[in-house]
Design a protein around this motif. Sequence first.
Motif, PDB file in Angstrom:
ATOM      1  N   GLU A 148      20.826   6.704   9.468  1.00  0.00           N
ATOM      2  CA  GLU A 148      22.382   6.642   9.441  1.00  0.00           C
ATOM      3  C   GLU A 148      22.915   5.871   8.448  1.00  0.00           C
ATOM      4  N   ARG A 149      22.122   4.891   7.933  1.00  0.00           N
ATOM      5  CA  ARG A 149      22.895   4.051   6.760  1.00  0.00           C
ATOM      6  C   ARG A 149      22.104   4.623   5.404  1.00  0.00           C
ATOM      7  N   ARG A 150      22.808   4.446   4.310  1.00  0.00           N
ATOM      8  CA  ARG A 150      22.274   4.384   2.935  1.00  0.00           C
ATOM      9  C   ARG A 150      21.210   3.112   2.578  1.00  0.00           C
ATOM     10  N   LEU A 151      20.180   3.298   2.187  1.00  0.00           N
ATOM     11  CA  LEU A 151      19.015   2.390   1.682  1.00  0.00           C
ATOM     12  C   LEU A 151      18.913   1.955   0.336  1.00  0.00           C
ATOM     13  N   SER A 152      18.623   0.920   0.128  1.00  0.00           N
ATOM     14  CA  SER A 152      18.294   0.418  -1.323  1.00  0.00           C
ATOM     15  C   SER A 152      17.121   1.368  -1.839  1.00  0.00           C
ATOM     16  N   GLU A 153      17.043   1.513  -2.963  1.00  0.00           N
ATOM     17  CA  GLU A 153      15.810   2.224  -3.710  1.00  0.00           C
ATOM     18  C   GLU A 153      14.544   1.529  -3.304  1.00  0.00           C
ATOM     19  N   ASP A 154      14.425   0.062  -3.304  1.00  0.00           N
ATOM     20  CA  ASP A 154      13.227  -0.340  -2.904  1.00  0.00           C
ATOM     21  C   ASP A 154      12.654  -0.277  -1.718  1.00  0.00           C
ATOM     22  N   LEU A 155      13.713   0.004  -0.661  1.00  0.00           N
ATOM     23  CA  LEU A 155      13.484   0.334   0.718  1.00  0.00           C
ATOM     24  C   LEU A 155      12.798   1.868   0.771  1.00  0.00           C
ATOM     25  N   VAL A 156      13.539   2.664   0.009  1.00  0.00           N
ATOM     26  CA  VAL A 156      13.154   4.047   0.083  1.00  0.00           C
ATOM     27  C   VAL A 156      11.854   4.075  -0.624  1.00  0.00           C
ATOM     28  N   ARG A 157      11.399   3.319  -1.639  1.00  0.00           N
ATOM     29  CA  ARG A 157      10.082   3.280  -2.232  1.00  0.00           C
ATOM     30  C   ARG A 157       9.110   2.759  -1.276  1.00  0.00           C
ATOM     31  N   ARG A 158       9.480   2.070  -0.464  1.00  0.00           N
ATOM     32  CA  ARG A 158       8.588   1.352   0.443  1.00  0.00           C
ATOM     33  C   ARG A 158       8.168   2.393   1.623  1.00  0.00           C
ATOM     34  N   ILE A 159       9.275   3.125   2.191  1.00  0.00           N
ATOM     35  CA  ILE A 159       8.982   4.155   3.077  1.00  0.00           C
ATOM     36  C   ILE A 159       8.185   5.230   2.370  1.00  0.00           C
ATOM     37  N   ARG A 160       8.244   5.683   1.084  1.00  0.00           N
ATOM     38  CA  ARG A 160       7.609   6.694   0.600  1.00  0.00           C
ATOM     39  C   ARG A 160       5.872   6.110   0.373  1.00  0.00           C
ATOM     40  N   ASN A 161       5.872   4.803   0.201  1.00  0.00           N
ATOM     41  CA  ASN A 161       4.373   4.429  -0.150  1.00  0.00           C
ATOM     42  C   ASN A 161       3.909   4.226   1.234  1.00  0.00           C
ATOM     43  N   SER A 162       4.533   3.851   2.266  1.00  0.00           N
ATOM     44  CA  SER A 162       4.071   3.666   3.429  1.00  0.00           C
ATOM     45  C   SER A 162       3.614   4.987   4.352  1.00  0.00           C
ATOM     46  N   VAL A 163       4.518   6.064   4.118  1.00  0.00           N
ATOM     47  CA  VAL A 163       3.957   7.236   4.383  1.00  0.00           C
ATOM     48  C   VAL A 163       2.590   7.683   3.820  1.00  0.00           C
ATOM     49  N   LYS A 164       2.628   7.701   2.423  1.00  0.00           N
ATOM     50  CA  LYS A 164       1.427   8.012   1.745  1.00  0.00           C
ATOM     51  C   LYS A 164       0.324   6.969   2.100  1.00  0.00           C
ATOM     52  N   GLY A 165       0.276   5.766   2.223  1.00  0.00           N
ATOM     53  CA  GLY A 165      -0.615   4.756   2.663  1.00  0.00           C
ATOM     54  C   GLY A 165      -1.103   5.136   3.817  1.00  0.00           C
ATOM     55  N   PHE A 166      -0.369   5.384   4.976  1.00  0.00           N
ATOM     56  CA  PHE A 166      -0.770   5.670   6.247  1.00  0.00           C
ATOM     57  C   PHE A 166      -1.708   6.949   6.320  1.00  0.00           C
ATOM     58  N   PHE A 167      -1.163   7.909   5.728  1.00  0.00           N
ATOM     59  CA  PHE A 167      -1.905   9.385   5.776  1.00  0.00           C
ATOM     60  C   PHE A 167      -3.068   9.009   4.958  1.00  0.00           C
ATOM     61  N   LEU A 168      -3.232   8.277   3.940  1.00  0.00           N
ATOM     62  CA  LEU A 168      -4.427   8.099   3.214  1.00  0.00           C
ATOM     63  C   LEU A 168      -5.453   7.097   3.944  1.00  0.00           C
ATOM     64  N   TYR A 169      -5.083   6.207   4.683  1.00  0.00           N
ATOM     65  CA  TYR A 169      -5.686   5.694   5.531  1.00  0.00           C
ATOM     66  C   TYR A 169      -6.398   6.407   6.794  1.00  0.00           C
ATOM     67  N   ARG A 170      -5.597   7.419   7.457  1.00  0.00           N
ATOM     68  CA  ARG A 170      -6.164   8.308   8.341  1.00  0.00           C
ATOM     69  C   ARG A 170      -7.202   9.115   7.753  1.00  0.00           C
ATOM     70  N   ARG A 171      -6.948   9.670   6.696  1.00  0.00           N
ATOM     71  CA  ARG A 171      -7.995  10.311   6.112  1.00  0.00           C
ATOM     72  C   ARG A 171      -9.237   9.704   5.695  1.00  0.00           C
ATOM     73  N   GLU A 172      -9.194   8.530   5.173  1.00  0.00           N
ATOM     74  CA  GLU A 172     -10.390   7.591   5.209  1.00  0.00           C
ATOM     75  C   GLU A 172     -11.033   7.457   6.466  1.00  0.00           C
ATOM     76  N   LEU A 173     -10.409   7.207   7.538  1.00  0.00           N
ATOM     77  CA  LEU A 173     -11.089   6.909   8.705  1.00  0.00           C
ATOM     78  C   LEU A 173     -11.655   8.334   9.243  1.00  0.00           C
ATOM     79  N   GLU A 174     -11.082   9.465   9.072  1.00  0.00           N
ATOM     80  CA  GLU A 174     -11.802  10.628   9.383  1.00  0.00           C
ATOM     81  C   GLU A 174     -12.870  10.956   8.467  1.00  0.00           C
ATOM     82  N   GLN A 175     -13.090  10.545   7.222  1.00  0.00           N
ATOM     83  CA  GLN A 175     -14.104  10.720   6.265  1.00  0.00           C
ATOM     84  C   GLN A 175     -15.205   9.826   6.986  1.00  0.00           C
TER      85      GLN A 175
END
Length: 193
Positions: free
Chosen positions: A71-98
Amino acid sequence: MKKRILDRYERSDDGRVCIDVAARRVEDLYEDFDKTAPYHRKDLDADLADYLGDCVREIGGVDFLIRFTLERRLSEDLVRRIRNSVKGFFLYRRELEQASVRKMLRASLGMLVAGILLLALSLWLPGRFEFTGDGNAFPGRILVEGITIAAWVAIWESLVRFLLSWPPQIRRIRMYGRIAAAPVLVRHHEDGG
C-alpha cells in the motif's frame, strides 16, 4: 494446457512471468514470532512461502520474477531488505533440503551395506555349520532364512527410500534455488498495482 496456465500470469517487459503478491504492509510478508528481529532474519510467512512454491511448480521452467505490491511506498533500504530476505529464506530452505538429502543418502547407503553384509552372512553360514542330519538342523535353517529375509528387506528398503525420496527432494532443491535467484520487484499501489 501449459499455455493456459501461463496465460493466468502477467508478463514483465522482458517476458518473464510475474508472480504477484499483494499485501497491505511489509509486516504481512513475515512470520510474527519475533517482533524485534530485522526482516532479513525473519522467516517469510508460511502461506507466502507455500504460494511462491506452488506458483513456481505451476509455471515449470519458465523464467519468472516475484512482484510485491504494497500500500505504501518503501525506502530503497527496506526494498533491499525484502529482496535479501526472500533470497536468504529460500537459500536456507535449499540448505535444509540438501542436508535432508545427505541424511537420506547416508541412511540408504547404511541399510544397503547392512543388507549386503547380512546376505553374505546368510550365504556363508550354511558352509560353516552342518544343518542336516541331527535335530539341530531345523533351527539352523530358520536362522539362515531369517538372516536372508532381513538382508533382502534391508536392501529393498534402502532402494525404495532412495528411489522414492530422492527425486522430490532434488526438485525442491532446484525450486528453492530458482526462487532465491529470481528478481524481486517491490512497488506500491500507485505504481500500477
